[in-house]
Design an enzyme around this catalytic site. Structure first.
Site, PDB file in Angstrom:
ATOM      1  N   CYS A   1     -50.521 -13.982  47.004  1.00 28.34           N
ATOM      2  CA  CYS A   1     -51.136 -15.288  46.730  1.00 28.34           C
ATOM      3  C   CYS A   1     -50.118 -16.422  46.702  1.00 28.34           C
ATOM      4  O   CYS A   1     -50.494 -17.594  46.765  1.00 28.34           O
ATOM      5  CB  CYS A   1     -51.894 -15.245  45.411  1.00 28.34           C
TER       6      CYS A   1
ATOM      7  N   HIS B   1     -53.197 -22.145  42.620  1.00 23.23           N
ATOM      8  CA  HIS B   1     -53.848 -21.002  43.252  1.00 23.23           C
ATOM      9  C   HIS B   1     -55.229 -20.803  42.620  1.00 23.23           C
ATOM     10  O   HIS B   1     -55.379 -20.869  41.402  1.00 23.23           O
ATOM     11  CB  HIS B   1     -52.977 -19.760  43.033  1.00 23.23           C
TER      12      HIS B   1
ATOM     13  N   ASN C   1     -61.062 -15.899  45.369  1.00 23.04           N
ATOM     14  CA  ASN C   1     -59.608 -15.825  45.541  1.00 23.04           C
ATOM     15  C   ASN C   1     -59.294 -15.434  46.984  1.00 23.04           C
ATOM     16  O   ASN C   1     -59.555 -14.310  47.397  1.00 23.04           O
ATOM     17  CB  ASN C   1     -59.069 -14.778  44.553  1.00 23.04           C
TER      18      ASN C   1
HETATM   19  O1  UT7 Z   1     -54.589 -13.669  42.835  1.00 20.26           O
HETATM   20  C1  UT7 Z   1     -53.795 -12.772  42.131  1.00 20.26           C
HETATM   21  C2  UT7 Z   1     -53.836 -13.074  40.739  1.00 20.26           C
HETATM   22  N1  UT7 Z   1     -55.022 -12.514  40.146  1.00 20.26           N
HETATM   23  C3  UT7 Z   1     -55.502 -13.071  39.074  1.00 20.26           C
HETATM   24  O2  UT7 Z   1     -55.012 -14.092  38.680  1.00 20.26           O
HETATM   25  C4  UT7 Z   1     -56.622 -12.387  38.346  1.00 20.26           C
HETATM   26  C5  UT7 Z   1     -56.288 -12.400  36.874  1.00 20.26           C
HETATM   27  N2  UT7 Z   1     -57.299 -11.786  36.002  1.00 20.26           N
HETATM   28  C6  UT7 Z   1     -58.525 -12.303  35.833  1.00 20.26           C
HETATM   29  O3  UT7 Z   1     -58.886 -13.283  36.452  1.00 20.26           O
HETATM   30  C7  UT7 Z   1     -59.417 -11.674  34.792  1.00 20.26           C
HETATM   31  O4  UT7 Z   1     -58.663 -10.763  34.019  1.00 20.26           O
HETATM   32  C8  UT7 Z   1     -60.657 -10.944  35.389  1.00 20.26           C
HETATM   33  C9  UT7 Z   1     -61.623 -11.954  35.939  1.00 20.26           C
HETATM   34  C10 UT7 Z   1     -60.209  -9.990  36.474  1.00 20.26           C
HETATM   35  C11 UT7 Z   1     -61.379 -10.165  34.289  1.00 20.26           C
HETATM   36  O5  UT7 Z   1     -61.743 -11.036  33.226  1.00 20.26           O
HETATM   37  P1  UT7 Z   1     -61.433 -10.603  31.706  1.00 20.26           P
HETATM   38  O6  UT7 Z   1     -61.989 -11.654  30.847  1.00 20.26           O
HETATM   39  O7  UT7 Z   1     -59.952 -10.346  31.631  1.00 20.26           O
HETATM   40  O8  UT7 Z   1     -62.296  -9.300  31.564  1.00 20.26           O
HETATM   41  P2  UT7 Z   1     -61.812  -7.818  31.244  1.00 20.26           P
HETATM   42  O9  UT7 Z   1     -61.136  -7.211  32.413  1.00 20.26           O
HETATM   43  O10 UT7 Z   1     -61.088  -7.810  29.951  1.00 20.26           O
HETATM   44  O11 UT7 Z   1     -63.216  -7.098  31.038  1.00 20.26           O
HETATM   45  C12 UT7 Z   1     -64.114  -7.491  29.986  1.00 20.26           C
HETATM   46  C13 UT7 Z   1     -65.392  -6.674  30.120  1.00 20.26           C
HETATM   47  C14 UT7 Z   1     -65.137  -5.179  30.281  1.00 20.26           C
HETATM   48  O12 UT7 Z   1     -66.170  -4.509  29.597  1.00 20.26           O
HETATM   49  P3  UT7 Z   1     -65.893  -3.873  28.124  1.00 20.26           P
HETATM   50  O13 UT7 Z   1     -64.768  -2.904  28.322  1.00 20.26           O
HETATM   51  O14 UT7 Z   1     -65.511  -5.036  27.275  1.00 20.26           O
HETATM   52  O15 UT7 Z   1     -67.194  -3.262  27.781  1.00 20.26           O
HETATM   53  C15 UT7 Z   1     -65.319  -4.934  31.748  1.00 20.26           C
HETATM   54  O16 UT7 Z   1     -65.744  -3.629  32.051  1.00 20.26           O
HETATM   55  O17 UT7 Z   1     -66.098  -7.088  31.295  1.00 20.26           O
HETATM   56  C16 UT7 Z   1     -66.418  -5.930  32.081  1.00 20.26           C
HETATM   57  N3  UT7 Z   1     -66.440  -6.324  33.476  1.00 20.26           N
HETATM   58  C17 UT7 Z   1     -67.545  -6.784  34.077  1.00 20.26           C
HETATM   59  N4  UT7 Z   1     -68.798  -6.969  33.654  1.00 20.26           N
HETATM   60  C18 UT7 Z   1     -69.691  -7.484  34.529  1.00 20.26           C
HETATM   61  C19 UT7 Z   1     -65.399  -6.340  34.344  1.00 20.26           C
HETATM   62  N5  UT7 Z   1     -65.835  -6.805  35.536  1.00 20.26           N
HETATM   63  C20 UT7 Z   1     -67.154  -7.093  35.398  1.00 20.26           C
HETATM   64  C21 UT7 Z   1     -68.130  -7.600  36.262  1.00 20.26           C
HETATM   65  N6  UT7 Z   1     -69.394  -7.784  35.797  1.00 20.26           N
HETATM   66  N7  UT7 Z   1     -67.861  -7.945  37.542  1.00 20.26           N
END
Ligand code: UT7
Length: 329
Positions: free
Chosen positions: A114, A255, A285
């Site tokens: 990225c 980004h 992204n």
């Molecule tokens: O370009 C390269 C750089 N990349 C980035 O900058 C990405 C950086 N990371 C992020 O943007 C975020 O961490 C994400 C968008 C990937 C995830 O958001 P988050 O607030 O960090 O969520 P999380 O991974 O902590 O997950 C929270 C909950 C989990 O459920 P439990 O364990 O709390 O029950 C996940 O299983 O959300 C769940 N979850 C979803 N639920 C519905 C994860 N993905 C989804 C989904 N739909 N698509």
């Protein structure tokens, strides 16, 4: 000594096909409310079965060459930033050269995920320092939906396909912007936080089926923390080494990975929301193409005026991150 590095005819291309959040909720256990509130993404574009990353780059490159009236034979270099090349080899840059009818130019890919646009600008500036007459076609292109695991809801909702192109040379006449500064960093000790699989570490034999290592794997929360910290720090570093304050910046173009990351960086830099550009809702992204597509949209929406200084920052697999300054004409 300062190297003159000017950007001409920055153009974008995204494939027509669109996947909405509702489309994705029919594929995995997710929903529009989760995706919108956690990422800000509403739609992402997806290439057709007969398109590859090089084809998206060619679409953008043809617009650039037409817009600045330069023929493919006049190019001296083609640089492609991508983390989703058509093949491990040949490079996307060579493929693009062949498709647009370039001569025997120096052509190679930059692998900085990225951060690819900013890393590529740094490489172009270096090439111009060595050869001020260089005419560089610089493309950023991604076919991320080809490496998305469509059964992994934590990553498949995030990525989209797209490309950008621009001509880079040392001449200010007709240029859109001047590269004032760019700083690139990495931390390879954190290489396993985001991986785009499919390389030779996947030791597949003919006939094997692929497993999750073939696809994009990401430790989202960890990446999130590093992204906010490093993009903020590198912006502060770029401002400081240029003797600038955040108020000197007309627009921050970060980004486009996640609206919450963009807002967190903006808030830590104390820049007003109206001076932060975002189009993550439309494209998701798009990795290396994200910053140039955002610059293109910002320009098309009248958010950039002559004399405006733009602060850019990016973060991605590697880990890599970067910051840079453009002055628009
Ligand atoms: O370009 C390269 C750089 N990349 C980035 O900058 C990405 C950086 N990371 C992020 O943007 C975020 O961490 C994400 C968008 C990937 C995830 O958001 P988050 O607030 O960090 O969520 P999380 O991974 O902590 O997950 C929270 C909950 C989990 O459920 P439990 O364990 O709390 O029950 C996940 O299983 O959300 C769940 N979850 C979803 N639920 C519905 C994860 N993905 C989804 C989904 N739909 N698509």
């Amino acid at each position: 000594m300062k190297t003159n590095c000017y950007i001409h005819a920055l153009c974008g291309y995204v494939p027509d096909a669109v996947l909405t959040n509702d489309d994705l909720s029919a594929m995995v256990d997710t929903n529009d409310e989760w995706i919108t509130s956690r990422t800000g993404i509403k739609r992402r574009h997806k290439l057709n079965a007969d398109q590859n990353a090089s084809d998206l780059a060619v679409e953008a490159a043809q617009k650039t060459l037409a817009q600045c009236g330069v023929k493919a034979e006049q190019l001296t270099h083609i640089i492609a930033a991508t983390c989703t090349p058509d093949a491990i080899s040949p490079s996307v840059a060579c493929l693009v050269g062949g498709k647009i009818g370039a001569g025997p130019v120096m052509a190679f890919d930059v692998s900085a995920a990225c951060s690819g646009f900013l890393y590529g600008l740094s490489v172009c500036r270096g090439l111009l320092a060595a050869d001020p007459d260089a005419q560089i076609l610089f493309v950023c292109t991604e076919a991320l939906t080809r490496r998305v695991d469509w059964t992994d809801r934590s990553t498949c909702v995030l990525f989209g396909d797209g490309a950008s192109a621009c001509l880079i040379n040392s001449r200010s006449d007709g240029a859109e912007a001047e590269l004032e500064d760019v700083v690139c960093r990495s931390d390879g000790a954190l290489h396993d936080l985001i991986v785009v699989g499919g390389g030779t570490s996947c030791a597949y034999a003919k006939g094997d089926s692929v497993d999750e290592h073939f696809f994009i794997q990401m430790q989202g929360r960890e990446v999130y923390k590093h992204a906010v910290r490093q993009m903020t720090h590198i912006c502060e570093e770029v401002l400081e080494r240029n003797g600038l304050k955040i108020d000197d910046v007309a627009l921050l173009v970060p980004h486009q990975a996640n609206l919450r990351i963009i807002e967190a960086v903006g808030s830590r830099l104390h820049i007003a929301t109206e001076h932060v550009f975002t189009n993550v809702a439309e494209y998701g992204n798009t990795s290396s193409a994200s910053v140039p597509l955002a610059l293109r949209d910002a320009h098309d929406q009248g958010r950039l005026r002559a004399g405006d200084r733009v602060l850019m920052t990016a973060f991605g697999s590697g880990l890599t991150w970067a910051g840079g300054l453009l002055r628009f004409f």
